[in-house]
Design an enzyme around this catalytic site. Structure first.
Site, PDB file in Angstrom:
ATOM      1  N   ARG A  64       0.846  -1.195   0.000  1.00 16.41           N
ATOM      2  CA  ARG A  64       0.000   0.000   0.000  1.00 16.41           C
ATOM      3  C   ARG A  64       0.888   1.254   0.000  1.00 16.41           C
ATOM      4  NH1 ARG A  64      -5.218   1.643  -0.993  1.00 16.41           N
ATOM      5  NH2 ARG A  64      -6.226   2.626   0.778  1.00 16.41           N
ATOM      6  N   THR A  92     -10.341   0.091  -8.989  1.00 21.43           N
ATOM      7  CA  THR A  92      -9.239  -0.744  -8.536  1.00 21.43           C
ATOM      8  C   THR A  92      -9.271  -1.949  -9.478  1.00 21.43           C
ATOM      9  OG1 THR A  92      -9.554   0.079  -6.318  1.00 21.43           O
ATOM     10  CG2 THR A  92      -8.639  -2.150  -6.489  1.00 21.43           C
ATOM     11  N   THR A 113      -4.295  -0.697  -7.095  1.00 19.80           N
ATOM     12  CA  THR A 113      -5.141   0.428  -7.498  1.00 19.80           C
ATOM     13  C   THR A 113      -4.386   1.751  -7.547  1.00 19.80           C
ATOM     14  OG1 THR A 113      -7.276   1.486  -6.998  1.00 19.80           O
ATOM     15  CG2 THR A 113      -5.834   1.086  -5.139  1.00 19.80           C
ATOM     16  N   ASP A 126      -7.914   8.106   0.847  1.00 18.57           N
ATOM     17  CA  ASP A 126      -8.422   6.962   1.615  1.00 18.57           C
ATOM     18  C   ASP A 126      -8.165   7.119   3.115  1.00 18.57           C
ATOM     19  OD1 ASP A 126      -9.809   5.490  -0.170  1.00 18.57           O
ATOM     20  OD2 ASP A 126      -8.303   3.964  -0.511  1.00 18.57           O
ATOM     21  N   SER A 129      -7.527   0.480   3.565  1.00 20.32           N
ATOM     22  CA  SER A 129      -8.041   0.027   2.275  1.00 20.32           C
ATOM     23  C   SER A 129      -9.170  -0.967   2.479  1.00 20.32           C
ATOM     24  CB  SER A 129      -6.912  -0.646   1.492  1.00 20.32           C
ATOM     25  OG  SER A 129      -7.423  -1.255   0.332  1.00 20.32           O
ATOM     26  N   SER A 130      -9.926  -1.197   1.409  1.00 20.67           N
ATOM     27  CA  SER A 130     -10.941  -2.258   1.418  1.00 20.67           C
ATOM     28  C   SER A 130     -10.527  -3.416   0.520  1.00 20.67           C
ATOM     29  CB  SER A 130     -12.274  -1.710   0.917  1.00 20.67           C
ATOM     30  OG  SER A 130     -12.747  -0.708   1.768  1.00 20.67           O
ATOM     31  N   GLY A 173     -13.924  -2.103  -6.493  1.00 19.38           N
ATOM     32  CA  GLY A 173     -15.262  -1.673  -6.090  1.00 19.38           C
ATOM     33  C   GLY A 173     -15.291  -0.749  -4.892  1.00 19.38           C
ATOM     34  N   GLY A 174     -14.149  -0.162  -4.522  1.00 19.36           N
ATOM     35  CA  GLY A 174     -14.143   0.785  -3.402  1.00 19.36           C
ATOM     36  C   GLY A 174     -14.698   0.120  -2.150  1.00 19.36           C
TER      37      GLY A 174
HETATM   38  N1  GLY Z   1      -8.744   2.899  -2.848  1.00 21.08           N
HETATM   39  C1  GLY Z   1      -9.721   1.956  -2.491  1.00 21.08           C
HETATM   40  C2  GLY Z   1      -9.263   1.011  -1.438  1.00 21.08           C
HETATM   41  O1  GLY Z   1      -8.094   0.856  -1.239  1.00 21.08           O
HETATM   42  O2  GLY Z   1     -10.065   0.403  -0.789  1.00 21.08           O
END
Ligand code: GLY
Length: 580
Positions: A114, A391, A409, A433, A462-463, A483-484
């Site tokens: 990340r 993403t 992403t 984020d 993050s998701s 999908g955020g």
């Molecule tokens: N940028 C979306 C995530 O990392 O969840």
């Protein structure tokens, strides 16, 4: 080779384009290939498989498997190729998460690459004079970029767990950046729809549009010479070129010229983190997923642990009862996400509590199968004693039993919209984020707490949820999605479609999805839900909203000596390639 690849894109793109309801999807494959009791059929192969959001990138990964590379080699080649073929999400200037299963060691590794906040970042950097979040600054400025982790993450995976050289896996991406990719209807329309924004930055305009910003039409060829330059430098000088070499110099120069924060020191000190995967048992299977800095694995485990207390299979896939139950479980998980999740290197995330079976039982006891809980009555629990839609995800399995599940992403489609001049590299806007102002929702409507406040060198929550299901300790399903905020719930539904509803992998990916994220208090339904089901959900007190499609899942299942794969039909040009 390229000509052959272009032809394949067209053929497979059309073959993938079917989304339907989930009637008669319950099927056990293995007995027969053509099944008359299912609408959806997976791609099948014997010697490995690659599933990604671009057929050309999947073909590149499958070629690496054919050349004798393992799943990690193929995954890294696919990831780098996606930076060329899927500019809105594939990237060198972003970050992500990779789950690797090594068959020989029977070991699963979680790689966190990340982005990290620059050292000059601070908690209130996106607040204006009135204390409100300045969204332009948080999302579209040079300051919106975190220090990218993709090059470090992919090269780390390759060096430790791959068998091929960095040069070998970067080579196919150089070829397609130099010779060009076929502009599909999807890419053409996508770039046209963002024309004003993306042409505002001259390097971005030069990278993705013709002379004077004229958009590409479907069937034309997009050549990316600056990106080819970057890839060649990376191949020749190694991944450190991005963090300490000529590419680093260009990134820092553009940051300095435009008020960005990323410095040489930030780039040179970027570090990948290897973490322990989150695992949980579920009805005889083991599920492994991504630990923090992603919230994905924790909440997948938490939601499965709650669902275990209910007869999901008997309720039936897509039934009002099952959908209501999912909605309640999602609300509880997302309420906890808002309070307890952040970078584990900066905040004590209660991982054990959130994923414990005892905490899940306590939450399960609060669920009524006839009446929806109002989000305002749900507070984050006490676990102490518990994409952007664009993403992108890719899955790889090889014939030796190794598997890779990778989601990465730029955050928004095309990230900050800023290409670093001379590099063809789009920068992320991942700083959005973070919770720029704890308690105020971000671009995905996600509320975050102190745990996710901005701090130097911290990674934003993050998701992203790269996930694997294990059966008898062997990888059974590899999956994940963009999908955020909807990533976690999308992946959850693929998992239960396989483990509870016994769908084949194509049916599991195709079935209509739902999403609830606690706040706002609404249950989104994809197209495909019948009016009768919607009526029943409303009668239970669900605040139903007919939503858009969710996610773009790329999945592989291994069963009875064969690989079965499916690319989500929700996005064009995706493809799963089998090695025969
Ligand atoms: N940028 C979306 C995530 O990392 O969840």
């Amino acid at each position: 080779m390229l000509k052959h690849m272009f032809a394949s894109i067209l053929v497979f793109g059309i073959a993938n384009a079917s989304l339907s309801t989930q009637a008669a999807n319950h099927v056990n494959e293995g007995a027969a290939i053509i099944r008359y009791d299912t609408i959806h059929h997976p791609v099948i192969g014997k010697n490995g498989m690659v599933s990604s959001q671009r057929m050309l990138a999947s073909k590149i990964g499958a070629d690496i498997l054919r050349q004798g590379g393992n799943a990690v080699d193929a995954a890294v080649a696919t990831g780098i190729a996606l930076a060329v073929t899927l500019p809105r999400a594939g990237n060198l200037g972003g970050g992500g998460f990779m789950l690797i299963h090594l068959a020989k060691q029977s070991k699963t590794i979680a790689i966190d690459y990340r982005e990290m906040a620059p050292k000059k970042a601070h908690r209130d950097m996106f607040l204006d004079g009135d204390g409100n979040v300045d969204n332009r600054k948080a999302q579209f400025s040079h300051q919106s970029s975190g220090v990218p982790g993709t090059v470090a993450g992919l090269s780390h995976a390759l060096e430790k767990y791959g068998t091929m050289s960095w040069k070998q896996v970067v080579a196919p991406a150089i070829e397609i950046a130099e010779q060009g990719i076929l502009v599909s209807y999807d890419l053409s329309e996508n770039l046209k729809s963002r024309h004003a924004w993306l042409t505002a930055n001259s390097a971005t305009k030069k990278a993705y549009y013709k002379k004077n910003g004229v958009p590409y039409e479907p069937g034309e060829i997009l050549v990316q010479p600056d990106l080819a330059w970057s890839l060649k430098r990376l191949a020749a000088h190694g991944p450190s070129e991005f963090y300490q070499g000529e590419i680093a110099k260009k990134i820092v120069a553009d940051m300095q010229a435009n008020g960005g924060l990323i410095s040489f020191e930030d780039l040179a000190s970027y570090r990948v983190a290897e973490r322990e995967a989150i695992t949980t048992s579920y009805r005889g299977y083991t599920v492994a997923s991504m630990p923090p800095t992603s919230s994905g694995g924790i909440h997948i485990a938490q939601m499965l642990n709650i669902l275990e207390h209910f007869p999901l299979k008997q309720m039936g896939a897509g039934s009002a009862d099952a959908t209501h139950l999912l909605s309640e479980v999602m609300k509880l998980a997302y309420a906890d996400r808002a309070e307890h999740l952040g970078d584990p290197d900066h905040f004590n995330v209660p991982v054990k509590g959130l994923t414990s079976k005892a905490y899940a039982k306590q939450l399960a006891n609060n669920i009524s199968l006839s009446k929806a809980m109002a989000s305002k009555d749900i507070k984050p629990g006490n676990p102490a004693p518990y994409e952007s839609p664009d993403t992108t995800h890719f899955s790889v399995m090889d014939s030796q039993g190794n598997a890779v599940s990778n989601t990465y992403t730029l955050n928004f489609s095309y990230g900050s919209g800023i290409v670093i001049p001379g590099t063809g590299i789009l920068m992320n806007n991942e700083m959005d984020d973070f919770s720029s102002k704890p308690g105020v929702p971000n671009a995905f409507g996600l509320v975050g707490g102190e745990a996710n406040a901005i701090a130097p060198t911290k990674r934003p929550l993050s998701s992203m949820t790269p996930t694997m299901i294990f059966k008898d300790d062997k990888p059974y399903v590899v999956t994940g999605s963009p999908g955020g905020s909807r990533i976690i719930t999308t992946v959850l539904q693929v998992l239960i479609n396989v483990m509870d509803h016994e769908m084949n992998i194509a049916a599991a990916v195709n079935a209509p999805r739902v999403h609830h994220q606690w706040l706002p208090d609404q249950l989104e339904l994809e197209p495909g839900y019948s009016p009768d089901t919607i009526k029943l959900l409303k009668a239970k007190g669900q605040n139903v909203k007919s939503g858009k499609t969710m996610g773009s899942v790329q999945s592989i299942m291994y069963k009875n000596g064969l690989f079965y794969g499916a690319s989500d039909p929700r996005r064009p040009d995706a493809g799963t390639v089998a090695v025969q």
